[in-house]
Design an enzyme around this catalytic site. Structure first.
Site, PDB file in Angstrom:
ATOM      1  N   HIS A  72       0.895  -1.165  -0.211  1.00  0.00           N
ATOM      2  CA  HIS A  72       0.085  -0.023   0.009  1.00  0.00           C
ATOM      3  C   HIS A  72       0.930   1.424   0.023  1.00  0.00           C
ATOM      4  CE1 HIS A  72      -4.077  -1.565   1.575  1.00  0.00           C
ATOM      5  NE2 HIS A  72      -3.588  -2.417   0.578  1.00  0.00           N
ATOM      6  N   TYR A 205      -9.212   5.284   7.627  1.00  0.00           N
ATOM      7  CA  TYR A 205      -9.337   5.944   9.105  1.00  0.00           C
ATOM      8  C   TYR A 205     -10.479   6.804   9.199  1.00  0.00           C
ATOM      9  CZ  TYR A 205      -4.892   3.478  10.091  1.00  0.00           C
ATOM     10  OH  TYR A 205      -3.871   2.423  10.432  1.00  0.00           O
ATOM     11  N   PRO A 297      -3.897   0.452  19.044  1.00  0.00           N
ATOM     12  CA  PRO A 297      -3.593   0.108  17.476  1.00  0.00           C
ATOM     13  C   PRO A 297      -3.761   1.105  16.318  1.00  0.00           C
ATOM     14  CG  PRO A 297      -5.495  -0.806  18.301  1.00  0.00           C
ATOM     15  CD  PRO A 297      -5.022  -0.151  19.581  1.00  0.00           C
ATOM     16  N   LYS A 301       1.406  -0.021  14.832  1.00  0.00           N
ATOM     17  CA  LYS A 301       3.113  -0.080  15.482  1.00  0.00           C
ATOM     18  C   LYS A 301       3.357  -1.266  16.189  1.00  0.00           C
ATOM     19  CE  LYS A 301       4.545   3.669  13.315  1.00  0.00           C
ATOM     20  NZ  LYS A 301       4.224   3.194  12.057  1.00  0.00           N
ATOM     21  N   TYR A 389       3.961   6.890   9.926  1.00  0.00           N
ATOM     22  CA  TYR A 389       3.121   5.697   9.478  1.00  0.00           C
ATOM     23  C   TYR A 389       4.243   4.579   8.765  1.00  0.00           C
ATOM     24  CZ  TYR A 389      -0.923   2.920   8.267  1.00  0.00           C
ATOM     25  OH  TYR A 389      -1.913   2.133   8.402  1.00  0.00           O
TER      26      TYR A 389
HETATM   27  P1  RFL Z   1       2.091 -11.489  21.777  1.00  0.00           P
HETATM   28  O1  RFL Z   1       1.586 -11.776  20.453  1.00  0.00           O
HETATM   29  O2  RFL Z   1       1.097 -11.279  23.036  1.00  0.00           O
HETATM   30  O3  RFL Z   1       2.863 -12.965  22.024  1.00  0.00           O
HETATM   31  C1  RFL Z   1       3.155 -13.395  23.425  1.00  0.00           C
HETATM   32  C2  RFL Z   1       3.062 -14.984  23.522  1.00  0.00           C
HETATM   33  O4  RFL Z   1       3.513 -15.291  24.866  1.00  0.00           O
HETATM   34  C3  RFL Z   1       2.701 -16.222  25.526  1.00  0.00           C
HETATM   35  N1  RFL Z   1       2.700 -16.235  26.930  1.00  0.00           N
HETATM   36  C4  RFL Z   1       3.562 -17.030  27.449  1.00  0.00           C
HETATM   37  N2  RFL Z   1       4.287 -18.086  27.324  1.00  0.00           N
HETATM   38  C5  RFL Z   1       4.923 -18.831  28.286  1.00  0.00           C
HETATM   39  N3  RFL Z   1       4.706 -18.559  29.693  1.00  0.00           N
HETATM   40  C6  RFL Z   1       3.853 -17.345  30.035  1.00  0.00           C
HETATM   41  N4  RFL Z   1       3.695 -17.139  31.429  1.00  0.00           N
HETATM   42  C7  RFL Z   1       3.318 -16.881  28.947  1.00  0.00           C
HETATM   43  N5  RFL Z   1       2.271 -15.631  29.002  1.00  0.00           N
HETATM   44  C8  RFL Z   1       2.198 -15.222  27.803  1.00  0.00           C
HETATM   45  C9  RFL Z   1       1.312 -15.806  24.753  1.00  0.00           C
HETATM   46  O5  RFL Z   1       0.380 -17.066  24.854  1.00  0.00           O
HETATM   47  C10 RFL Z   1       1.826 -15.533  23.423  1.00  0.00           C
HETATM   48  O6  RFL Z   1       1.625 -16.648  22.462  1.00  0.00           O
HETATM   49  O7  RFL Z   1       3.514 -10.645  21.917  1.00  0.00           O
HETATM   50  P2  RFL Z   1       4.543 -10.007  20.857  1.00  0.00           P
HETATM   51  O8  RFL Z   1       4.960 -11.640  20.455  1.00  0.00           O
HETATM   52  O9  RFL Z   1       5.370  -9.393  21.627  1.00  0.00           O
HETATM   53  O10 RFL Z   1       3.671  -9.610  19.644  1.00  0.00           O
HETATM   54  C11 RFL Z   1       3.225  -8.161  19.696  1.00  0.00           C
HETATM   55  C12 RFL Z   1       1.873  -7.995  18.891  1.00  0.00           C
HETATM   56  O11 RFL Z   1       1.050  -9.166  19.172  1.00  0.00           O
HETATM   57  C13 RFL Z   1       1.008  -6.815  19.110  1.00  0.00           C
HETATM   58  O12 RFL Z   1       2.173  -5.715  19.298  1.00  0.00           O
HETATM   59  C14 RFL Z   1       0.515  -6.323  17.772  1.00  0.00           C
HETATM   60  O13 RFL Z   1      -0.813  -7.347  17.783  1.00  0.00           O
HETATM   61  C15 RFL Z   1      -0.328  -4.987  17.982  1.00  0.00           C
HETATM   62  N6  RFL Z   1      -1.176  -4.853  17.018  1.00  0.00           N
HETATM   63  C16 RFL Z   1      -0.959  -4.157  15.771  1.00  0.00           C
HETATM   64  N7  RFL Z   1       0.583  -4.065  15.580  1.00  0.00           N
HETATM   65  C17 RFL Z   1       1.090  -3.419  14.181  1.00  0.00           C
HETATM   66  O14 RFL Z   1       2.102  -3.523  14.167  1.00  0.00           O
HETATM   67  N8  RFL Z   1       0.205  -3.318  13.342  1.00  0.00           N
HETATM   68  C18 RFL Z   1      -0.977  -3.485  13.427  1.00  0.00           C
HETATM   69  O15 RFL Z   1      -1.801  -3.207  12.593  1.00  0.00           O
HETATM   70  C19 RFL Z   1      -1.695  -3.929  14.721  1.00  0.00           C
HETATM   71  N9  RFL Z   1      -3.145  -3.854  14.896  1.00  0.00           N
HETATM   72  C20 RFL Z   1      -2.728  -4.876  17.203  1.00  0.00           C
HETATM   73  C21 RFL Z   1      -3.546  -4.584  15.941  1.00  0.00           C
HETATM   74  C22 RFL Z   1      -3.237  -5.373  18.498  1.00  0.00           C
HETATM   75  C23 RFL Z   1      -4.668  -5.549  18.525  1.00  0.00           C
HETATM   76  N10 RFL Z   1      -5.203  -5.734  19.751  1.00  0.00           N
HETATM   77  C24 RFL Z   1      -6.048  -6.985  19.754  1.00  0.00           C
HETATM   78  C25 RFL Z   1      -4.370  -5.534  20.997  1.00  0.00           C
HETATM   79  C26 RFL Z   1      -5.015  -4.631  16.256  1.00  0.00           C
HETATM   80  C27 RFL Z   1      -5.487  -4.899  17.523  1.00  0.00           C
HETATM   81  C28 RFL Z   1      -6.985  -5.299  17.595  1.00  0.00           C
HETATM   82  C1  PHB Z   2      -5.609  -4.564  11.016  1.00  0.00           C
HETATM   83  O1  PHB Z   2      -5.797  -4.444   9.692  1.00  0.00           O
HETATM   84  O2  PHB Z   2      -5.869  -5.189  11.783  1.00  0.00           O
HETATM   85  C2  PHB Z   2      -5.299  -3.262  11.404  1.00  0.00           C
HETATM   86  C3  PHB Z   2      -4.816  -2.228  10.489  1.00  0.00           C
HETATM   87  C4  PHB Z   2      -4.369  -0.921  10.789  1.00  0.00           C
HETATM   88  C5  PHB Z   2      -4.310  -0.655  12.072  1.00  0.00           C
HETATM   89  C6  PHB Z   2      -4.886  -1.512  13.136  1.00  0.00           C
HETATM   90  C7  PHB Z   2      -5.148  -2.670  12.604  1.00  0.00           C
HETATM   91  O3  PHB Z   2      -4.036   0.608  12.408  1.00  0.00           O
END
Ligand code: RFL
Ligand code: PHB
Length: 400
Positions: A72, A205, A297, A301, A389
């Site tokens: 994109h 957005y 989110p 980032k 971004y």
């Molecule tokens: P995770 O993905 O939470 O993984 C951590 C893992 O550790 C395990 N765990 C354990 N394992 C052993 N012993 C324990 N005691 C443990 N406790 C926990 C868990 O089961 C899990 O498997 O962290 P990690 O790897 O640091 O990754 C971070 C990302 O997941 C997170 O920052 C992103 O999902 C945030 N996020 C977004 N980031 C982006 O860069 N671009 C996006 O578009 C974006 N969209 C989002 C998002 C997060 C969202 N939510 C649900 C908060 C959209 C949403 C809606």
């Molecule tokens: C997504 O596709 O889940 C998504 C995209 C952009 C964002 C957050 C989540 O800023």
């Protein structure tokens, strides 16, 4: 059992760190509390910065992403009923982002780890970390054996806490050694994944009277949509029909016309939070990704920060094992936190700009409208948005 680096958590940070260290000839064991299917079932991030794409390429897991991911060069900002395009590509001198779901990134990393025959323990219970302030840290955990629970002890040189916001690693650090900065927002995001074509070929957005909305996607046939909801809202209260009606009410007439609805594959509510823990290193325990920081989110980032943390962490371990240098280890926390705070600032700013706040009618609302108007009509302001971004370069501001 013994290894060089024990990695707690098999989310994107743990798995990517595992691959980076494998490529450098450093042994790891990953200990994960959940099953692989559970980890893959969490629908989260969708937007990858070029830095993250490059890292996945560096560890040899970019093939499917490069085939199936969507490049994109812009996104749209919708307010007061009109859409305005932010042309990231021209504003940043040719940069773009990759739309490729976190689930797929995780799946590709899991497959690569399995193909390389590297050890991972899933479904580990009662994981605990020990003696990281000394020279011989250890991880204890339990697994189900044929005759009941089996206790395990993994001896290691270092522990990488990649276990997310609710993990055990940060919680094991004495409160006196850690400072936590937190901001909780007075709303959440209700997200829906559905096998319907996206409403537009780029992300939208939207700041509307009824609250924020985001139109995103996973492919030409799979959409990911979000609407701002009450903090204490319950996902059970939202039928698919209610969600589509709410989303439709937050779109401009053209998008409304193109919106295709269908049954949801997944529906969930996420609270929005900014959180940073300082420092990110405690002796031989290192925090990375969501274990150390959370961003709302809105700026996309979180996953990207997780990826750069583990890039810096792998470089620190390589310094240690290959060059017998402590420089990377000593500088890890500071190097990460500088980048983390920049992303925390950007994510907070974009969140504040795009959402309806319960207490900011009147003056707050007018200032938000003026800022949006300025943002899309000033090239300098648009460029600043686009630069953040697409992601700041790894060495931004440091000359390194
Ligand atoms: P995770 O993905 O939470 O993984 C951590 C893992 O550790 C395990 N765990 C354990 N394992 C052993 N012993 C324990 N005691 C443990 N406790 C926990 C868990 O089961 C899990 O498997 O962290 P990690 O790897 O640091 O990754 C971070 C990302 O997941 C997170 O920052 C992103 O999902 C945030 N996020 C977004 N980031 C982006 O860069 N671009 C996006 O578009 C974006 N969209 C989002 C998002 C997060 C969202 N939510 C649900 C908060 C959209 C949403 C809606
Ligand atoms: C997504 O596709 O889940 C998504 C995209 C952009 C964002 C957050 C989540 O800023």
């Amino acid at each position: 059992m013994r290894t060089q680096v024990a990695i707690i958590g098999a989310g994107p940070s743990g798995l990517l760190l595992g691959q980076l260290l494998y490529k450098a000839g450093i042994d790891t064991v990953i200990i994960e509390r959940q099953s692989p299917d559970y980890v893959l079932g969490r629908i989260r991030a969708g937007v990858l910065e070029q830095v993250t794409v490059d890292l996945l390429d560096e560890v040899g897991v970019s093939e499917r992403m490069l085939q199936e991911g969507l490049v994109h060069g812009g996104f749209e900002m919708l307010f007061q009923g009109r859409r305005h395009r932010i042309d990231m590509h021209s504003l940043t001198g040719g940069k773009h982002v990759m739309v490729y779901g976190q689930t797929e990134v995780t799946r590709d990393l899991m497959d690569a780890r399995r193909a390389a025959g590297l050890p991972s323990v899933y479904n580990a219970a009662n994981v605990s970390v020990h003696d990281f302030d000394g020279s011989q840290p250890a991880v204890r955990y339990e697994t189900d054996g044929p005759h009941g629970k089996q206790q395990h002890r993994l001896q290691c040189d270092f522990i990488a806490g990649c276990d997310g916001f609710h993990g055990v690693c940060r919680a094991s650090v004495p409160a006196s050694a850690i400072t936590e900065y937190e901001k909780v927002y007075p709303f959440g995001w209700l997200g829906v994944l559905a096998d319907v074509p996206p409403v537009s070929h780029e992300l939208i957005y939207a700041n509307t009277e009824r609250g924020f909305a985001l139109c995103s996607m996973r492919s030409a046939t799979r959409s990911r949509y979000y609407v701002q909801c009450e903090l204490n809202d319950k996902v059970e209260r939202w039928s698919d029909d209610a969600f589509w009606a709410e989303l439709r009410s937050r779109l401009d007439p053209e998008a409304r016309e193109h919106l295709v609805t269908g049954p949801s594959l997944e529906k969930s509510i996420a609270p929005l939070r900014s959180f940073v823990a300082e420092p990110m290193r405690f002796g031989r325990l290192f925090l990375a990704g969501d274990a150390a920081h959370i961003v709302p989110p809105t700026g996309a980032k979180g996953l990207n920060l997780a990826a750069t943390d583990v890039k810096f962490l792998s470089a620190a371990f390589i310094d240690h094992y290959r060059d017998r240098s402590a420089a990377g280890i000593d500088g890890y926390s500071e190097r990460c936190l500088r980048r983390v705070w920049r992303a925390a600032r950007f994510s907070w700013w974009l969140t504040s700009l795009m959402h309806r706040f319960p207490d900011s009618a009147g003056f707050g609302q007018k200032v938000q409208e003026a800022e949006l108007d300025y943002l899309v009509h000033s090239e300098v302001a648009s460029r600043s948005l686009a630069e953040n971004y697409v992601g700041l370069p790894l060495n931004f501001g440091s000359g390194r």
